[in-house]
Design a protein around this motif. Structure first.
Motif, PDB file in Angstrom:
ATOM      1  N   ALA A 198     -16.370   9.389 -25.241  1.00 16.43           N
ATOM      2  CA  ALA A 198     -15.742  10.062 -24.105  1.00 16.43           C
ATOM      3  C   ALA A 198     -16.727  10.217 -22.951  1.00 16.43           C
ATOM      4  O   ALA A 198     -16.354  10.072 -21.789  1.00 16.43           O
ATOM      5  N   SER A 199     -17.988  10.526 -23.257  1.00 13.16           N
ATOM      6  CA  SER A 199     -18.979  10.690 -22.187  1.00 13.16           C
ATOM      7  C   SER A 199     -19.261   9.354 -21.490  1.00 13.16           C
ATOM      8  O   SER A 199     -19.509   9.317 -20.291  1.00 13.16           O
ATOM      9  N   PHE A 200     -19.204   8.265 -22.240  1.00 12.49           N
ATOM     10  CA  PHE A 200     -19.389   6.949 -21.634  1.00 12.49           C
ATOM     11  C   PHE A 200     -18.255   6.642 -20.666  1.00 12.49           C
ATOM     12  O   PHE A 200     -18.483   6.190 -19.545  1.00 12.49           O
ATOM     13  N   LEU A 201     -17.020   6.905 -21.098  1.00 17.78           N
ATOM     14  CA  LEU A 201     -15.870   6.672 -20.225  1.00 17.78           C
ATOM     15  C   LEU A 201     -15.915   7.583 -19.005  1.00 17.78           C
ATOM     16  O   LEU A 201     -15.564   7.160 -17.898  1.00 17.78           O
ATOM     17  N   GLN A 202     -16.341   8.823 -19.198  1.00 22.27           N
ATOM     18  CA  GLN A 202     -16.455   9.764 -18.082  1.00 22.27           C
ATOM     19  C   GLN A 202     -17.485   9.273 -17.064  1.00 22.27           C
ATOM     20  O   GLN A 202     -17.285   9.390 -15.865  1.00 22.27           O
ATOM     21  N   SER A 203     -18.578   8.702 -17.552  1.00 21.74           N
ATOM     22  CA  SER A 203     -19.611   8.203 -16.644  1.00 21.74           C
ATOM     23  C   SER A 203     -19.130   6.983 -15.859  1.00 21.74           C
ATOM     24  O   SER A 203     -19.615   6.727 -14.765  1.00 21.74           O
ATOM     25  N   LEU A 204     -18.177   6.226 -16.412  1.00 17.12           N
ATOM     26  CA  LEU A 204     -17.648   5.074 -15.694  1.00 17.12           C
ATOM     27  C   LEU A 204     -16.841   5.474 -14.466  1.00 17.12           C
ATOM     28  O   LEU A 204     -16.820   4.760 -13.467  1.00 17.12           O
ATOM     29  N   ILE A 205     -16.165   6.609 -14.542  1.00 19.91           N
ATOM     30  CA  ILE A 205     -15.325   7.020 -13.411  1.00 19.91           C
ATOM     31  C   ILE A 205     -15.986   8.082 -12.533  1.00 19.91           C
ATOM     32  O   ILE A 205     -15.405   8.507 -11.544  1.00 19.91           O
ATOM     33  N   ASP A 206     -17.194   8.494 -12.876  1.00 19.02           N
ATOM     34  CA  ASP A 206     -17.914   9.484 -12.086  1.00 19.02           C
ATOM     35  C   ASP A 206     -18.615   8.788 -10.912  1.00 19.02           C
ATOM     36  O   ASP A 206     -19.515   7.981 -11.118  1.00 19.02           O
ATOM     37  N   PRO A 207     -18.220   9.112  -9.670  1.00 20.42           N
ATOM     38  CA  PRO A 207     -18.833   8.452  -8.505  1.00 20.42           C
ATOM     39  C   PRO A 207     -20.331   8.716  -8.367  1.00 20.42           C
ATOM     40  O   PRO A 207     -21.033   7.947  -7.720  1.00 20.42           O
ATOM     41  N   LYS A 208     -20.819   9.788  -8.979  1.00 30.87           N
ATOM     42  CA  LYS A 208     -22.258  10.086  -8.898  1.00 30.87           C
ATOM     43  C   LYS A 208     -23.070   9.184  -9.807  1.00 30.87           C
ATOM     44  O   LYS A 208     -24.258   8.992  -9.590  1.00 30.87           O
ATOM     45  N   LYS A 209     -22.431   8.622 -10.833  1.00 25.49           N
ATOM     46  CA  LYS A 209     -23.149   7.808 -11.814  1.00 25.49           C
ATOM     47  C   LYS A 209     -22.815   6.319 -11.729  1.00 25.49           C
ATOM     48  O   LYS A 209     -23.572   5.496 -12.209  1.00 25.49           O
ATOM     49  N   ASN A 210     -21.692   5.989 -11.144  1.00 29.31           N
ATOM     50  CA  ASN A 210     -21.245   4.599 -11.116  1.00 29.31           C
ATOM     51  C   ASN A 210     -21.048   4.165  -9.668  1.00 29.31           C
ATOM     52  O   ASN A 210     -20.247   4.730  -8.937  1.00 29.31           O
ATOM     53  N   TRP A 211     -21.753   3.113  -9.271  1.00 24.62           N
ATOM     54  CA  TRP A 211     -21.694   2.627  -7.905  1.00 24.62           C
ATOM     55  C   TRP A 211     -20.281   2.152  -7.552  1.00 24.62           C
ATOM     56  O   TRP A 211     -19.796   2.402  -6.443  1.00 24.62           O
ATOM     57  N   LEU A 212     -19.611   1.457  -8.475  1.00 20.31           N
ATOM     58  CA  LEU A 212     -18.258   0.969  -8.190  1.00 20.31           C
ATOM     59  C   LEU A 212     -17.271   2.117  -8.003  1.00 20.31           C
ATOM     60  O   LEU A 212     -16.397   2.066  -7.132  1.00 20.31           O
ATOM     61  N   ALA A 213     -17.412   3.155  -8.794  1.00 22.85           N
ATOM     62  CA  ALA A 213     -16.547   4.326  -8.635  1.00 22.85           C
ATOM     63  C   ALA A 213     -16.803   4.982  -7.285  1.00 22.85           C
ATOM     64  O   ALA A 213     -15.864   5.433  -6.619  1.00 22.85           O
ATOM     65  N   ALA A 214     -18.047   5.035  -6.862  1.00 19.17           N
ATOM     66  CA  ALA A 214     -18.379   5.617  -5.556  1.00 19.17           C
ATOM     67  C   ALA A 214     -17.770   4.790  -4.427  1.00 19.17           C
ATOM     68  O   ALA A 214     -17.250   5.347  -3.448  1.00 19.17           O
ATOM     69  N   GLN A 215     -17.830   3.464  -4.557  1.00 20.68           N
ATOM     70  CA  GLN A 215     -17.235   2.594  -3.530  1.00 20.68           C
ATOM     71  C   GLN A 215     -15.720   2.752  -3.482  1.00 20.68           C
ATOM     72  O   GLN A 215     -15.116   2.770  -2.407  1.00 20.68           O
ATOM     73  N   HIS A 216     -15.119   2.881  -4.648  1.00 21.65           N
ATOM     74  CA  HIS A 216     -13.665   3.079  -4.717  1.00 21.65           C
ATOM     75  C   HIS A 216     -13.283   4.402  -4.045  1.00 21.65           C
ATOM     76  O   HIS A 216     -12.339   4.464  -3.254  1.00 21.65           O
ATOM     77  N   MET A 217     -14.040   5.447  -4.342  1.00 21.60           N
ATOM     78  CA  MET A 217     -13.766   6.755  -3.748  1.00 21.60           C
ATOM     79  C   MET A 217     -13.944   6.711  -2.227  1.00 21.60           C
ATOM     80  O   MET A 217     -13.170   7.312  -1.481  1.00 21.60           O
ATOM     81  N   LYS A 218     -14.935   5.993  -1.764  1.00 23.69           N
ATOM     82  CA  LYS A 218     -15.193   5.857  -0.329  1.00 23.69           C
ATOM     83  C   LYS A 218     -14.021   5.125   0.351  1.00 23.69           C
ATOM     84  O   LYS A 218     -13.577   5.520   1.429  1.00 23.69           O
ATOM     85  N   THR A 219     -13.509   4.100  -0.292  1.00 20.30           N
ATOM     86  CA  THR A 219     -12.377   3.345   0.257  1.00 20.30           C
ATOM     87  C   THR A 219     -11.118   4.204   0.308  1.00 20.30           C
ATOM     88  O   THR A 219     -10.406   4.220   1.322  1.00 20.30           O
ATOM     89  N   ILE A 220     -10.854   4.927  -0.769  1.00 21.20           N
ATOM     90  CA  ILE A 220      -9.689   5.815  -0.809  1.00 21.20           C
ATOM     91  C   ILE A 220      -9.817   6.884   0.268  1.00 21.20           C
ATOM     92  O   ILE A 220      -8.856   7.190   0.980  1.00 21.20           O
ATOM     93  N   SER A 221     -11.002   7.444   0.413  1.00 20.09           N
ATOM     94  CA  SER A 221     -11.244   8.477   1.414  1.00 20.09           C
ATOM     95  C   SER A 221     -10.948   7.955   2.818  1.00 20.09           C
ATOM     96  O   SER A 221     -10.296   8.625   3.618  1.00 20.09           O
ATOM     97  N   LYS A 222     -11.413   6.754   3.109  1.00 20.53           N
ATOM     98  CA  LYS A 222     -11.201   6.171   4.436  1.00 20.53           C
ATOM     99  C   LYS A 222      -9.712   5.962   4.704  1.00 20.53           C
ATOM    100  O   LYS A 222      -9.215   6.269   5.790  1.00 20.53           O
ATOM    101  N   ARG A 223      -8.993   5.464   3.712  1.00 16.17           N
ATOM    102  CA  ARG A 223      -7.564   5.206   3.899  1.00 16.17           C
ATOM    103  C   ARG A 223      -6.777   6.505   4.062  1.00 16.17           C
ATOM    104  O   ARG A 223      -5.828   6.570   4.840  1.00 16.17           O
ATOM    105  N   LEU A 224      -7.163   7.546   3.330  1.00 15.96           N
ATOM    106  CA  LEU A 224      -6.492   8.838   3.471  1.00 15.96           C
ATOM    107  C   LEU A 224      -6.786   9.457   4.839  1.00 15.96           C
ATOM    108  O   LEU A 224      -5.898  10.036   5.471  1.00 15.96           O
ATOM    109  N   LYS A 225      -8.030   9.319   5.299  1.00 20.62           N
ATOM    110  CA  LYS A 225      -8.394   9.864   6.610  1.00 20.62           C
ATOM    111  C   LYS A 225      -7.633   9.170   7.738  1.00 20.62           C
ATOM    112  O   LYS A 225      -7.328   9.795   8.747  1.00 20.62           O
ATOM    113  N   ASN A 226      -7.336   7.879   7.566  1.00 20.42           N
ATOM    114  CA  ASN A 226      -6.589   7.161   8.601  1.00 20.42           C
ATOM    115  C   ASN A 226      -5.257   7.833   8.915  1.00 20.42           C
ATOM    116  O   ASN A 226      -4.791   7.800  10.053  1.00 20.42           O
ATOM    117  N   TYR A 227      -4.656   8.432   7.909  1.00 22.75           N
ATOM    118  CA  TYR A 227      -3.343   9.062   8.084  1.00 22.75           C
ATOM    119  C   TYR A 227      -3.402  10.583   8.017  1.00 22.75           C
ATOM    120  O   TYR A 227      -2.378  11.246   8.146  1.00 22.75           O
TER     121      TYR A 227
END
Length: 122
Positions: free
Chosen positions: A2-31
């Protein structure tokens, strides 16, 4: 595991999760939306119940954000850059109440009772 899976979706630990969160944030801010605005009360009755329990001002603000986003989308426009700069897309207003509703429903189910929104009046 469970901790391994949690680290995969944690933007502080996973670069891809951080990029995904940044993209979602930008799209939400647009509207001018928040992430919690994306939850559909018609899809999940727990969300509907949580929204019913929130103060009227919070629900009204949510509805205004959704109306503005639909209007901007229909016009094929985005919010102005100065308004996008002050948006807070990951500031939650629904999660605490949703957690409480889910916990209450789990307790009711454990006791053998129907969930609150499935009860019928006599």
């Amino acid at each position: 595991m469970a901790s391994f899976l949690q680290s995969l979706i944690d933007p502080k630990k996973n670069w891809l999760a951080a990029q995904h969160m940044k993209t979602i944030s930008k799209r939400l801010k647009n509207y001018g939306l928040r992430y919690d605005d994306l939850y559909d009360p018609y899809y999940d009755l727990d969300i509907k119940e949580a929204l019913n329990r929130l103060p009227r001002e919070i629900v009204d603000a949510r509805n205004q954000r959704l109306k503005r986003a639909m209007d901007l989308s229909m016009k094929h426009e985005y919010l102005s850059q100065d308004l996008q700069a002050v948006q807070t897309p990951f500031r939650s207003y629904l999660q605490d109440m949703l957690t409480l509703v889910k916990k209450e429903n789990a307790e009711r189910e454990a006791l053998g009772a129907l969930p609150l929104y499935q009860r019928s009046l006599p």
